[in-house]
Design a protein around this motif. Structure first.
Motif, PDB file in Angstrom:
ATOM      1  N   PHE A  25       0.830  -1.206   0.000  1.00 35.12           N
ATOM      2  CA  PHE A  25       0.000   0.000   0.000  1.00 35.12           C
ATOM      3  C   PHE A  25       0.868   1.261   0.000  1.00 35.12           C
ATOM      4  CE2 PHE A  25      -1.986   3.488   2.277  1.00 35.12           C
ATOM      5  CZ  PHE A  25      -3.153   3.659   1.545  1.00 35.12           C
ATOM      6  N   SER A  26       1.837   1.328   0.895  1.00 35.17           N
ATOM      7  CA  SER A  26       2.664   2.533   1.002  1.00 35.17           C
ATOM      8  C   SER A  26       3.594   2.703  -0.192  1.00 35.17           C
ATOM      9  CB  SER A  26       3.483   2.507   2.300  1.00 35.17           C
ATOM     10  OG  SER A  26       2.624   2.648   3.426  1.00 35.17           O
ATOM     11  N   ALA A  27       3.834   1.613  -0.932  1.00 42.96           N
ATOM     12  CA  ALA A  27       4.647   1.688  -2.144  1.00 42.96           C
ATOM     13  C   ALA A  27       3.815   2.089  -3.363  1.00 42.96           C
ATOM     14  CB  ALA A  27       5.334   0.359  -2.400  1.00 42.96           C
ATOM     15  N   GLY A  28       2.532   2.352  -3.166  1.00 43.44           N
ATOM     16  CA  GLY A  28       1.673   2.768  -4.261  1.00 43.44           C
ATOM     17  C   GLY A  28       1.226   1.634  -5.157  1.00 43.44           C
ATOM     18  N   GLN A  29       1.276   0.399  -4.661  1.00 40.02           N
ATOM     19  CA  GLN A  29       0.938  -0.773  -5.463  1.00 40.02           C
ATOM     20  C   GLN A  29      -0.472  -1.278  -5.210  1.00 40.02           C
ATOM     21  OE1 GLN A  29       4.061  -3.459  -4.325  1.00 40.02           O
ATOM     22  NE2 GLN A  29       5.630  -2.364  -5.478  1.00 40.02           N
TER      23      GLN A  29
ATOM     24  N   GLU B 261      -1.975   3.912   9.055  1.00 41.16           N
ATOM     25  CA  GLU B 261      -1.982   3.002   7.907  1.00 41.16           C
ATOM     26  C   GLU B 261      -1.907   3.780   6.602  1.00 41.16           C
ATOM     27  OE1 GLU B 261      -5.014   0.476  10.616  1.00 41.16           O
ATOM     28  OE2 GLU B 261      -5.341   2.445   9.701  1.00 41.16           O
ATOM     29  N   SER B 262      -2.657   4.873   6.544  1.00 44.67           N
ATOM     30  CA  SER B 262      -2.771   5.669   5.325  1.00 44.67           C
ATOM     31  C   SER B 262      -2.886   7.136   5.706  1.00 44.67           C
ATOM     32  CB  SER B 262      -4.014   5.231   4.535  1.00 44.67           C
ATOM     33  OG  SER B 262      -4.448   6.245   3.656  1.00 44.67           O
ATOM     34  N   ARG B 263      -2.033   7.974   5.144  1.00 42.72           N
ATOM     35  CA  ARG B 263      -2.142   9.403   5.427  1.00 42.72           C
ATOM     36  C   ARG B 263      -3.499   9.949   4.992  1.00 42.72           C
ATOM     37  NH1 ARG B 263       3.231   8.721   4.015  1.00 42.72           N
ATOM     38  NH2 ARG B 263       4.769   9.604   5.487  1.00 42.72           N
ATOM     39  N   ASP B 264      -3.955   9.540   3.812  1.00 42.16           N
ATOM     40  CA  ASP B 264      -5.237  10.042   3.312  1.00 42.16           C
ATOM     41  C   ASP B 264      -6.383   9.626   4.220  1.00 42.16           C
ATOM     42  OD1 ASP B 264      -3.996  11.234   1.167  1.00 42.16           O
ATOM     43  OD2 ASP B 264      -4.473   9.626  -0.258  1.00 42.16           O
TER      44      ASP B 264
END
Length: 310
Positions: A34-38, A243-246
């Motif tokens: 997720f954090s790698a944009g995949q 988990e997710s900034r957004d």
């Protein structure tokens, strides 16, 4: 697959299929991707239920690579169910074949939600804490209190487990079941604890930063809404992981209410692209994201459908 033959995987099968070590590994891998944009995933869509203190939410996600899981969780949260025989959280997860888009299975999402939340905490505890025995404090007496006790015991020896609840009549029996010491005062429960888990539905802070020892790891996993709080501003002034900034900016009341900076996503920590300072007090503020549910559901489905003996 014809929809009239679509498998349904119930809670008993999921409970037999999911084991903490494998689930923790799956969650860590999902967060790295997720954090790698995949991972293709929107922020959770939440809709209020008219006339009820309740929401219905949709959480789709598509994982990385040709073997990445694809699915969607639809979940309801009815606060009025607390204390009844009906769970506050109920959910279903629909998995799809990534090769052709065909539905694969429907899974009961209640236990998956419960276990993936605790596994998410266990993953960051495993990464950031030593293997020495720990003192753990849990604030709350619901399903997450039980799940976190199990998950944390699977990765760390716990010397002392403490539990605090706003309603002692409900909290004491849970503490007894978990082999925990019940503490009637939250500050006393947290004092000198190595790991603190906040798992409440509070809308005002139940944990003050002044109570937390330097170098502790605090996980806030309760469902408090976009404007509710479990932790005060002093607690949120520490090193904050999400988990997710957004998702945190949109739905994490602790982050939104305090205006604190986010140090990193946990996937960045697991990948080594972000390094938590030595001796830092860490706040893991979790709202739960869709790829966690889809990864956990895919693991359960694979285990349930694996040939005998594998």
């Amino acid at each position: 697959m014809s929809l009239d033959r679509l498998p349904f995987v119930g809670e008993a099968e999921i409970a037999a299929a999911l084991r903490w070590p494998d689930l923790i590994d799956a969650l860590e891998a999902a967060m790295i991707a997720f954090s790698a944009g995949q991972v293709v995933q929107p922020v959770r869509q939440m809709n209020p239920v008219p006339g009820k203190d309740a929401i219905m939410a949709a959480m789709p996600a598509i994982g990385a690579g040709s073997d990445g899981a694809m699915g969607v969780k639809v979940v309801t949260l009815f606060h009025g169910n607390a204390g009844t025989g009906v769970p506050t959280h109920q959910a279903v997860i629909l998995l799809f074949d990534k090769a052709n888009g065909a539905p694969l299975a429907i899974l009961d999402g209640r236990l998956i939600t419960e276990m993936r939340t605790a596994a998410g905490t266990a993953a960051i505890v495993r990464r950031l804490t030593s293997k020495e025995p720990k003192t753990v404090a849990i604030l709350g007496n619901g399903v997450q209190a039980r799940a976190h006790a199990d998950a944390l015991r699977s990765i760390r020896k716990i010397d002392e487990l403490r539990l605090w609840a706003r309603n002692p009549a409900r909290g004491r029996p849970v503490a007894e079941d978990l082999g925990a010491v019940f503490r009637g005062d939250a500050a006393e429960a947290v004092q000198d604890a190595d790991i603190v888990v906040c798992a409440t539905s509070a809308t005002e802070p139940v944990l003050k930063g002044a109570w937390v020892r330097q170098g502790a790891l605090v996980a806030s996993v309760g469902w408090n809404g976009a404007d509710g709080r479990e932790l005060d501003d002093a607690a949120m002034a520490h090193t904050v992981l999400v988990e997710s900034r957004d998702a945190a900016r949109d739905q994490a009341g602790d982050v939104r209410g305090s205006g604190c900076p986010v140090f990193a996503e946990v996937g960045e920590v697991y990948a080594g692209t972000a390094r938590v300072p030595e001796g830092a007090t860490v706040i893991y503020d979790s709202v739960g994201i869709a790829i966690q549910d889809v990864a956990a559901a895919s693991l359960a489905f694979d285990r349930v459908t694996a040939p005998a003996g594998r």
